[in-house]
Write an enzyme that holds these catalytic residues in place. Structure first.
Site, PDB file in Angstrom:
ATOM      1  N   GLU A   1      -9.556  13.842  17.865  1.00  0.00           N
ATOM      2  CA  GLU A   1      -9.305  14.740  16.735  1.00  0.00           C
ATOM      3  C   GLU A   1     -10.609  15.338  16.216  1.00  0.00           C
ATOM      4  OE1 GLU A   1      -8.531  13.406  12.329  1.00  0.00           O
ATOM      5  OE2 GLU A   1      -6.696  13.134  13.500  1.00  0.00           O
TER       6      GLU A   1
ATOM      7  N   LYS B   1      -5.519   4.280  18.479  1.00  0.00           N
ATOM      8  CA  LYS B   1      -5.624   5.165  17.313  1.00  0.00           C
ATOM      9  C   LYS B   1      -7.073   5.583  17.070  1.00  0.00           C
ATOM     10  CE  LYS B   1      -4.253   7.377  13.623  1.00  0.00           C
ATOM     11  NZ  LYS B   1      -5.304   7.343  12.621  1.00  0.00           N
TER      12      LYS B   1
ATOM     13  N   GLY C   1       0.825  -1.199   0.000  1.00  0.00           N
ATOM     14  CA  GLY C   1       0.000   0.000   0.000  1.00  0.00           C
ATOM     15  C   GLY C   1       0.855   1.243   0.000  1.00  0.00           C
TER      16      GLY C   1
ATOM     17  N   GLY D   1       0.020   4.545  -0.963  1.00  0.00           N
ATOM     18  CA  GLY D   1      -0.683   5.814  -1.086  1.00  0.00           C
ATOM     19  C   GLY D   1       0.098   6.915  -0.386  1.00  0.00           C
TER      20      GLY D   1
ATOM     21  N   SER E   1      -0.410   7.934  13.062  1.00  0.00           N
ATOM     22  CA  SER E   1      -0.888   9.287  12.852  1.00  0.00           C
ATOM     23  C   SER E   1       0.264  10.140  12.337  1.00  0.00           C
ATOM     24  CB  SER E   1      -1.429   9.877  14.159  1.00  0.00           C
ATOM     25  OG  SER E   1      -1.905  11.194  13.946  1.00  0.00           O
TER      26      SER E   1
ATOM     27  N   HIS F   1      -7.730   8.263  19.498  1.00  0.00           N
ATOM     28  CA  HIS F   1      -6.989   9.430  18.998  1.00  0.00           C
ATOM     29  C   HIS F   1      -7.811  10.162  17.945  1.00  0.00           C
ATOM     30  CE1 HIS F   1      -4.490  11.101  15.732  1.00  0.00           C
ATOM     31  NE2 HIS F   1      -3.600  11.425  16.635  1.00  0.00           N
TER      32      HIS F   1
END
Length: 312
Positions: free
Chosen positions: A171, A164, A7, A9, A112, A167
Site C-alpha cells: 500500500e 497484513k 476496541g 474506534g 483491511s 499488504h
C-alpha cells in the site's frame, strides 16, 4: 454467533455494526463509556453466554498484551481470543503458546478495509490452527466482502499479521507512485486538469484501483490539495515490512523508498506528501495537518478524535 469485541474506534465500531446487521450478537467494550456495551472486560465476558466464548481484540499494538492478559483470566478451555489489530507478527506465536497453557485458543487476523469496510466488507488474513478458524468462520464470513475473495487462512500463528504487514507495505508503494505522478502532472503547465486526468484512469486503465478512486475523491474535495500540509505519518507496518525484508534478504526498493519518503516529509514539505496524506484520510480516516493552521494543528479524519488516531 455471540462475540465480545474490545476496541470500538472507527474500525472496531464499524465491525460491530456490520456483524450485528448480519445477525450476530456482539458485546463491545471500549474505554469510552459512550461507545461501550459493558462497564469493563469482565462484564463483557459475562454477557457471552454461549460456548466457546470468543473475544476479538481491536486495539493498538502497544496495549494488546495487557488486554489479552486480563482476558486470559476471564476465559477458559476452548475459548478463543482473536487479535485483529495491526500487531507485529513476531508476537503472535509467543501469545498463542502462553494462552494454550490455559487451554485458550488464539488467532491473529490482519484486517483491511478502513472506514469503508462497514459497507464494502473487510479483507481478512488469518493465522492459527484450522480447527480454531472453523470455530469463528461465521464471523469471518460476515465481515468479508460478498463474493469469492476477501478471506484467507494464511497459515500458522503470525501468518495473518505477517500478510497484513506486507499488504500495508505494498500500500505504501502504490500510494507513493500515485503521489509522485500527481506531483509531476501538477508541475506540467500544459496538463490543464490533473484531477480529470486521474479521473480518466479509473476505467480501462491498467493502474485503476480503489486507491485511485480515493485519490480522486480527495481531489474533488480540494483540487490542488492546498488545504493539506505535505506531511505523512507511518503507522509501523511499513517499517516492519522493511525490517522483515532485511532479515530475509529480499529486495523491496519500492516499499523502502515509500517509507523513507514519509520520513523526508517530516523534514521538508513535499507536494507528493499532500496526496499521501489525502489518500490516508480517505481510506482510513487518518488525521491530517492543515497547511494554513500551522504544524501543530491536526485535522481529524471523518468521525475521528485527533487525540486517538485511526487504528489502520
Amino acid at each position: 454467533m455471540q462475540m465480545g469485541l474490545v476496541g470500538l474506534g472507527k474500525m472496531g465500531g464499524n465491525m460491530r455494526e456490520r456483524l450485528r446487521e448480519a445477525g450476530h450478537t456482539i458485546i463491545g467494550y471500549d474505554t469510552n463509556p459512550e461507545l461501550s456495551d459493558a462497564e469493563d472486560l469482565a462484564a463483557m465476558v459475562a454477557q457471552i453466554d454461549r460456548e466457546p466464548q470468543v473475544v476479538w481484540v481491536m486495539v493498538p499494538d502497544r496495549v494488546v498484551d495487557p488486554v489479552i492478559e486480563e482476558l486470559s483470566g476471564l476465559l477458559g478451555e476452548g475459548d478463543v481470543i482473536i487479535d485483529g489489530g495491526n500487531s507485529r507478527w513476531i508476537h503472535d506465536s509467543p501469545r498463542a503458546k502462553k494462552l494454550a497453557e490455559k487451554g485458550i485458543e488464539y488467532l491473529d487476523c490482519g484486517v483491511s478495509g478502513g472506514v469503508w469496510g462497514i459497507t464494502q466488507g473487510y479483507a481478512l488474513m488469518v493465522g492459527g490452527d484450522e480447527t480454531t478458524v472453523a470455530k469463528v468462520q461465521p464471523i469471518f464470513d460476515s465481515l468479508k466482502p460478498a463474493g469469492e475473495f476477501g478471506f484467507v487462512h494464511a497459515g500458522e500463528h503470525g501468518a495473518g499479521h505477517f500478510a497484513k504487514m506486507v499488504h500495508n507495505g505494498i500500500e505504501y508503494a502504490i500510494m507513493q507512485a500515485y503521489a509522485e505522478g500527481w506531483e509531476l502532472l501538477e508541475a506540467a503547465g500544459h496538463v490543464t486538469s490533473v484531477r480529470e486526468t486521474f479521473n480518466s484512469w479509473r476505467e480501462g486503465s491498467v493502474i485503476k484501483s480503489w486507491l485511485l478512486d480515493l485519490a480522486v475523491n480527495a481531489l474533488n474535495e480540494d483540487e490542488h490539495l492546498d488545504r493539506l500540509a505535505g506531511y505523512a505519518e507511518d503507522s509501523g507496518e511499513g517499517r516492519w515490512t522493511v525490517e522483515a525484508a532485511l532479515d530475509l534478504a529480499v529486495p523491496v526498493p519500492a516499499i523502502s523508498n515509500a517509507l523513507f519518503a514519509r520520513f523526508a516529509s517530516r523534514q521538508d514539505e513535499g507536494p507528493a506528501m499532500k496526496m499521501i496524506a489525502a489518500m490516508r484520510q480517505q481510506f482510513g480516516g487518518h488525521a491530517v495537518k492543515d497547511a494554513a493552521a500551522g504544524p501543530e494543528h491536526v485535522e481529524a479524519g471523518p468521525g475521528e478524535d485527533p487525540a486517538h488516531p485511526a487504528e489502520q
